[in-house]
Design a protein around this motif. Sequence first.
Motif, short mmCIF file in Angstrom:
data_model
loop_
_atom_site.label_atom_id
_atom_site.label_comp_id
_atom_site.label_asym_id
_atom_site.label_seq_id
_atom_site.Cartn_x
_atom_site.Cartn_y
_atom_site.Cartn_z
N THR A 74 6.26 5.59 -8.91
CA THR A 74 7.23 6.07 -7.89
C THR A 74 7.95 7.38 -8.32
OG1 THR A 74 7.85 3.80 -6.78
CG2 THR A 74 9.27 5.79 -6.33
N HIS A 75 7.55 8.54 -7.72
CA HIS A 75 8.01 9.91 -8.15
C HIS A 75 9.29 9.81 -7.39
CE1 HIS A 75 5.79 12.07 -10.66
NE2 HIS A 75 4.60 12.17 -9.76
N VAL B 162 0.54 3.61 -1.22
CA VAL B 162 -0.35 2.75 -0.81
C VAL B 162 -0.13 1.49 -1.66
CG1 VAL B 162 -2.83 2.19 -0.56
CG2 VAL B 162 -2.04 4.40 -0.07
N ARG B 163 -0.15 0.28 -0.93
CA ARG B 163 -0.05 -1.02 -1.88
C ARG B 163 -1.59 -1.83 -1.28
NH1 ARG B 163 3.99 -2.65 -4.49
NH2 ARG B 163 5.42 -1.50 -3.44
N ILE B 164 -2.24 -2.17 -2.17
CA ILE B 164 -3.67 -3.01 -2.23
C ILE B 164 -3.19 -4.18 -2.61
CG2 ILE B 164 -6.01 -3.10 -2.43
CD1 ILE B 164 -5.94 0.03 -2.93
N ASN B 165 -3.57 -5.23 -1.55
CA ASN B 165 -3.50 -6.79 -2.04
C ASN B 165 -2.21 -6.98 -2.37
OD1 ASN B 165 -6.10 -7.31 -0.54
ND2 ASN B 165 -7.06 -7.02 -2.54
N GLN B 166 -1.11 -6.52 -2.03
CA GLN B 166 0.41 -6.75 -2.61
C GLN B 166 0.45 -6.45 -3.87
OE1 GLN B 166 1.31 -10.91 -1.72
NE2 GLN B 166 0.81 -10.58 0.74
N PRO C 205 0.58 -3.31 -7.31
CA PRO C 205 1.56 -2.18 -7.55
C PRO C 205 1.36 -0.98 -6.54
CG PRO C 205 -0.36 -2.17 -9.15
CD PRO C 205 -0.61 -3.51 -8.33
N GLN C 206 2.45 -0.29 -6.43
CA GLN C 206 2.37 0.94 -5.49
C GLN C 206 1.61 2.15 -6.14
OE1 GLN C 206 5.75 2.14 -2.64
NE2 GLN C 206 6.02 3.46 -4.70
N LEU C 207 0.82 2.69 -5.37
CA LEU C 207 0.01 3.69 -5.64
C LEU C 207 0.46 5.17 -4.96
CD1 LEU C 207 -3.67 2.30 -5.39
CD2 LEU C 207 -2.16 2.21 -7.27
N PHE C 208 0.03 6.20 -5.55
CA PHE C 208 0.28 7.56 -4.86
C PHE C 208 -0.98 8.03 -4.60
CE2 PHE C 208 1.16 12.03 -4.97
CZ PHE C 208 2.26 12.09 -4.09
N MET C 209 -1.29 8.38 -3.58
CA MET C 209 -2.44 8.97 -3.09
C MET C 209 -2.44 10.13 -2.38
SD MET C 209 -4.56 5.69 -1.69
CE MET C 209 -6.43 6.43 -2.47
N LEU D 116 10.33 7.80 1.62
CA LEU D 116 11.16 8.51 0.63
C LEU D 116 11.61 9.84 1.20
CD1 LEU D 116 11.54 8.61 -2.47
CD2 LEU D 116 9.50 9.94 -2.78
N LEU D 117 11.07 10.50 2.11
CA LEU D 117 11.31 11.90 2.59
C LEU D 117 11.72 11.82 3.80
CD1 LEU D 117 8.25 13.83 1.35
CD2 LEU D 117 10.39 13.30 -0.13
N TRP D 118 11.82 10.63 4.87
CA TRP D 118 12.18 10.98 6.04
C TRP D 118 12.74 9.46 6.61
CZ3 TRP D 118 9.48 7.43 8.70
CH2 TRP D 118 8.13 6.93 7.85
#
Length: 219
Positions: A41-42, A57-61, A63-67, A161-163
């Motif tokens: 998380t940034h 993005v979170r895949i199959n519950q 960890p959170q990814l940044f894409m 996070l931004l809005w």
Amino acid sequence: MTYFRSALLILFVFFLSGCSQRFQDVNSTLDEALFGFDDFTHDREYVAGLPYASMYVRINQGPQLFMVLAYAETNPVTGNTQLKWFSSDKAMITTENGRIVKTNRLPGANLVGLSSSTQLAVPTSDTIAWQAEYDWQPNYHFSQRAQVESYPVGTGVTKSLLWEKQTRHIKEVVTFNHSQQVMENNYWIDERGSVVKSHQQLIPHLLEIEFEVLKPYVE
């Protein structure tokens, strides 16, 4: 080290160029995607300062990814814009009108394609029913036809996070014709009709993806 990074980046761009018609800011975007990001998380200031579209993005519950967005190109069948998002480990998610229509390099299972006679329209507040066709791996599951029922759930405030936006919540129920397996998709749509957040089930019992748009694609 600089030469190695540059060479690897060039090879990766050539690899992708065969399946892409046009791209924007590929060098800077893929450099960040390949060398700069892990599952994290940034802070708000950092993400806001990036010059390109991005999402969590979170895949199959998991960890959170940044894409980050690397490609925006037109689907020749539907005429809609498809967005291709990349993670730091080169996984790719393709979206069209807020729907995930393809995935690559995800662990376990991947959606090979999602198509429909309704041209995969943006999820709507109207109660509608339509037909879809799914293809996925492993085990060569192709031409899996399904009935989709879409209906509004309500309105509310969705935060990122931004809005922070007023959104409409749309739910879809997907029922496969042959197996009668059922999946559920949820979309949160802003006042411009764009999907800003979603939770989509793409392969029964194998693949579900949540995403939250941080900085949207601007055509």
